[in-house]
Motif scaffolding. Structure first.
Motif, mmCIF file in Angstrom:
data_model
loop_
_atom_site.group_PDB
_atom_site.id
_atom_site.type_symbol
_atom_site.label_atom_id
_atom_site.label_comp_id
_atom_site.label_asym_id
_atom_site.label_seq_id
_atom_site.Cartn_x
_atom_site.Cartn_y
_atom_site.Cartn_z
ATOM 1 N N ALA A 67 12.532 -30.383 -7.159
ATOM 2 C CA ALA A 67 13.217 -29.263 -7.827
ATOM 3 C C ALA A 67 12.421 -27.983 -7.675
ATOM 4 O O ALA A 67 12.991 -26.898 -7.500
ATOM 5 N N ASP A 68 11.107 -28.078 -7.741
ATOM 6 C CA ASP A 68 10.252 -26.897 -7.591
ATOM 7 C C ASP A 68 10.373 -26.279 -6.199
ATOM 8 O O ASP A 68 10.017 -25.119 -6.000
ATOM 9 N N LYS A 69 10.868 -27.064 -5.235
ATOM 10 C CA LYS A 69 11.074 -26.565 -3.875
ATOM 11 C C LYS A 69 12.514 -26.110 -3.662
ATOM 12 O O LYS A 69 12.908 -25.793 -2.541
ATOM 13 N N GLY A 70 13.294 -26.108 -4.748
ATOM 14 C CA GLY A 70 14.659 -25.610 -4.655
ATOM 15 C C GLY A 70 15.697 -26.642 -4.275
ATOM 16 O O GLY A 70 16.837 -26.283 -3.972
ATOM 17 N N ASN A 71 15.344 -27.930 -4.295
ATOM 18 C CA ASN A 71 16.298 -28.963 -3.954
ATOM 19 C C ASN A 71 17.340 -29.073 -5.063
ATOM 20 O O ASN A 71 17.016 -29.381 -6.215
ATOM 21 N N GLU A 97 20.940 -18.044 -15.883
ATOM 22 C CA GLU A 97 21.246 -16.763 -15.244
ATOM 23 C C GLU A 97 19.968 -16.034 -14.857
ATOM 24 O O GLU A 97 19.865 -15.477 -13.759
ATOM 25 N N ASP A 98 18.986 -16.047 -15.745
ATOM 26 C CA ASP A 98 17.703 -15.404 -15.452
ATOM 27 C C ASP A 98 17.002 -16.102 -14.300
ATOM 28 O O ASP A 98 16.434 -15.454 -13.415
ATOM 29 N N PHE A 99 17.050 -17.436 -14.295
ATOM 30 C CA PHE A 99 16.424 -18.230 -13.232
ATOM 31 C C PHE A 99 17.027 -17.867 -11.881
ATOM 32 O O PHE A 99 16.313 -17.625 -10.905
ATOM 33 N N GLU A 125 15.273 -16.071 -8.598
ATOM 34 C CA GLU A 125 15.222 -16.803 -7.325
ATOM 35 C C GLU A 125 15.902 -16.030 -6.198
ATOM 36 O O GLU A 125 15.458 -16.064 -5.056
ATOM 37 N N ASP A 126 16.961 -15.327 -6.525
ATOM 38 C CA ASP A 126 17.729 -14.596 -5.510
ATOM 39 C C ASP A 126 17.224 -13.181 -5.271
ATOM 40 O O ASP A 126 17.697 -12.497 -4.351
ATOM 41 N N ALA A 127 16.290 -12.742 -6.095
ATOM 42 C CA ALA A 127 15.765 -11.384 -5.926
ATOM 43 C C ALA A 127 14.972 -11.270 -4.625
ATOM 44 O O ALA A 127 14.227 -12.193 -4.265
#
Length: 267
Positions: A186-190, A256-258, A262-264
């Protein structure tokens, strides 16, 4: 897709492994031709949509032990991509990679292809291959996933391992180990790992119950999930249906904040 992103980097890897390119003739291949030249010829043919020629050139490179050619051919056979689908042939190519490159540098340019080969083998052993000697063997599948997850740090292997621990496949059910491996992926975005971790935290299944954090991860995963990952939608909807209003509001705000962070764009 994973296979597409890996293939895009394959030519870069081939460039690192080879010097000046030589011409390669797929109709009359020189036995002395380099595997890298054959691979690049096959890669170009694949990009142009000539997958039959691509398979021939990649086969030449694969016979010479070119791991990325073996990897690509394995996926072409596994998916029936331009050639007749043949899971056992795919299994053989992935096995050749695993046998020859298990101890490769996990940070090397070919590491992602090697680790993915282990993941594919784990999947084949988990499910078996009909009408072949490869029978379903969850215990062996867990071994392949464990190696790719620990030595190569492969997030897909980590997710598969987490799910096997969660479901008790190939050994005893261990939700604490499931949460551990899911957290690493999860920490790698999976996305799948984020959903599984969220489910474990929301339910408090073998770990301390954290419903807000769990629902946050489930909501992040749902936002990123593909339509094929229906199980993620179902997990998130089930959690929403039993969460309190306060838990839902807080989790949605955190999700939403997460996602915004991540997308910034990187500065």
């Amino acid at each position: 897709m994973l296979t597409s992103s890996l293939l895009r980097s394959a030519v870069v890897c081939a460039g690192l492994m080879a010097g000046q390119a030589m011409a390669f003739d797929v109709n009359n291949p020189n036995p002395e031709a380099s595997s890298s030249d054959a691979f690049r010829f096959g890669f170009d043919a694949y990009k142009q949509g000539d997958k039959v020629t691509a398979a021939e050139a990649l086969g030449f490179a694969a016979e010479k032990g070119h791991p990325i050619a073996q990897w690509k051919l394995g996926h072409m056979y596994a998916e029936g991509d331009g050639i007749t689908k043949n899971d056992f042939k795919a299994f053989e190519y992935f096995s050749e990679i695993a046998d020859a490159h298990a101890d490769d540098n996990p940070s090397g340019p070919e590491a992602r292809f090697v680790s993915n080969a282990f993941v594919q083998l784990g999947t084949y052993y988990k499910n078996g291959i009909p009408n072949s000697d490869v029978k379903a063997d969850p215990s062996r599948a867990r071994q392949f996933f464990t190696y790719a997850a620990s030595y190569f740090g492969d997030p897909d292997a980590q997710l598969n391992l987490a799910r096997m621990f969660y479901e008790g496949q190939g050994g005893e059910r261990d939700t604490l180990q499931a949460a551990r491996w899911a957290k690493l992926a999860a920490d790698k975005g999976n996305v799948g790992a984020q959903a599984l971790l969220g489910h474990l935290l929301f339910e408090g299944d073998g770990v301390k119950r954290e419903p807000v954090v769990g629902l946050m991860f489930l909501s992040v995963a749902r936002e990123r999930a593909s339509p094929k990952q229906r199980w993620i939608f179902e997990m998130q909807e089930q959690a929403l249906s039993v969460a309190t209003e306060s838990e839902r509001r807080t989790a949605m705000a955190l999700a939403e904040d997460f996602l915004e962070k991540e997308d910034a764009p990187n500065p």
